[in-house]
Structures are given as C-alpha cells and as structure tokens.
Design an enzyme around this catalytic site. Structure first.
Site, PDB file in Angstrom:
ATOM      1  N   HIS A  58       0.847  -1.186   0.000  1.00  0.00           N
ATOM      2  CA  HIS A  58       0.000   0.000   0.000  1.00  0.00           C
ATOM      3  C   HIS A  58       0.885   1.240   0.000  1.00  0.00           C
ATOM      4  O   HIS A  58       2.009   1.219   0.512  1.00  0.00           O
ATOM      5  CB  HIS A  58      -0.891   0.027   1.240  1.00  0.00           C
ATOM      6  CG  HIS A  58      -1.981  -0.992   1.228  1.00  0.00           C
ATOM      7  ND1 HIS A  58      -3.150  -0.807   1.926  1.00  0.00           N
ATOM      8  CD2 HIS A  58      -2.095  -2.193   0.612  1.00  0.00           C
ATOM      9  CE1 HIS A  58      -3.937  -1.852   1.748  1.00  0.00           C
ATOM     10  NE2 HIS A  58      -3.312  -2.715   0.952  1.00  0.00           N
ATOM     11  N   GLU A  60       0.814   3.916   1.770  1.00  0.00           N
ATOM     12  CA  GLU A  60       1.223   4.356   3.113  1.00  0.00           C
ATOM     13  C   GLU A  60       2.405   3.554   3.626  1.00  0.00           C
ATOM     14  O   GLU A  60       3.369   4.114   4.161  1.00  0.00           O
ATOM     15  CB  GLU A  60       0.059   4.200   4.117  1.00  0.00           C
ATOM     16  CG  GLU A  60      -1.169   4.988   3.773  1.00  0.00           C
ATOM     17  CD  GLU A  60      -2.221   4.181   3.031  1.00  0.00           C
ATOM     18  OE1 GLU A  60      -3.411   4.394   3.306  1.00  0.00           O
ATOM     19  OE2 GLU A  60      -1.861   3.346   2.164  1.00  0.00           O
ATOM     20  N   CYS A  88      -6.672   2.012   5.444  1.00  0.00           N
ATOM     21  CA  CYS A  88      -7.346   0.786   5.847  1.00  0.00           C
ATOM     22  C   CYS A  88      -6.861   0.385   7.253  1.00  0.00           C
ATOM     23  O   CYS A  88      -5.991   1.043   7.836  1.00  0.00           O
ATOM     24  CB  CYS A  88      -7.045  -0.323   4.843  1.00  0.00           C
ATOM     25  SG  CYS A  88      -5.321  -0.879   4.875  1.00  0.00           S
TER      26      CYS A  88
END
Length: 158
Positions: A58, A60, A88
């Site tokens: 991801h 992040e 998430c």
C-alpha cells in the site's frame, strides 16, 4: 483541524503519485511522509500491490518505510503522513506503530477506511499511541481519480 499550506502541497504531490499507481494498473493511491516542522519530504509511495504481487504494498506502507529509513528510526512522531485515500485497518495499525504525529487524508473509504468510516483505529484509547486524522483534504480530486480508474476498469463511460 484545518490542513496547513504544507499539507495541501503534499496532497498535490500524493495525487501525482496516485497517478503513477494508475499508470501501472494499480488503484490510484499516493502517500507522502514529511517532517512536520520543516516540510522536508522523507518518504513517498504509491500502491504497488499488482506489480509487486504483494498484498501489503500500500502507498502508506511504502512511504512510511522510506521515511523510517531516511531518519534511521521507526518512531515518526515528528512527521505527517499525507495520503489520498483514508487508510485501511492495516495502514492505520502501521500509523499507530510508527507513532506518526499527524495524518491527513483525501477521500473517505466507506468499504475499508479505518480512520473514521468503519472504525477509528488511530484514536482508540486502548492503544499506546493516538492520532486524530484531518480528513476530506482535496477529497473531490482524490475521489474523482478513483472513480475514473474504476470506471475505466469496468468499461463504463459515465
């Protein structure tokens, strides 16, 4: 809380990075970690799950790993994470574990968002670190990028 001018500049960069994710066929999410006091960028990332064949790739996570490597420490309490989509549960957990000082995100994620949509993981008082996010920053731009990506994927024009 309102975003700062630096937050807005970093969100523009995160949107550029999200475009890079779309260009490689991944969901267009981009992230930037910067030193809150100076504005110095420490890490950047965009979704790479499909290219890397890695469910953890991801935006992040990639940006936070780069920032930790840049400062030589896993504690990023002096940093801000700017990301185009609400994190998430996995990324929210990482935010807590990295001790990020601030989080700014673009559009909400009603299906998987863990910083306000489905839960408020980073604000849970049972955890050893908390951060209240600033959400909705440039949400229309971030949301339109996601909508366009999925329209194209589904072969729709509207």
């Amino acid at each position: 809380m309102e975003p700062t001018a630096t937050d807005l500049a970093m969100m523009r960069r995160a949107l550029e990075l999200a475009g890079e994710a779309a260009a490689i066929g991944d969901v267009p999410v981009g992230a930037v970690v910067y030193e809150t006091a100076t504005g110095r960028v420490l890490g950047e990332g965009f979704n790479r799950r499909h290219v890397d064949k890695d469910p953890t790739a991801h935006a992040e996570l990639i940006a936070i790993r780069a920032a930790a490597a840049a400062v030589g420490d896993w504690r990023l309490n002096h940093c801000t994470l700017v990301v185009t989509l609400e994190p998430c549960a996995m990324c929210a957990g990482l935010i807590v574990n990295a001790r990020l000082g601030r989080v700014v995100y673009g559009c909400a994620d009603p299906k998987a968002g863990a910083m306000g949509s489905l839960m408020r993981l980073t604000e849970d008082e049972r955890l050893n670190h908390r951060v209240t996010p600033i959400g909705g920053v440039m949400a229309e731009e971030a949301g339109e990028m996601l909508r366009a990506f999925f329209r194209e994927r589904r072969g729709r024009t509207r």
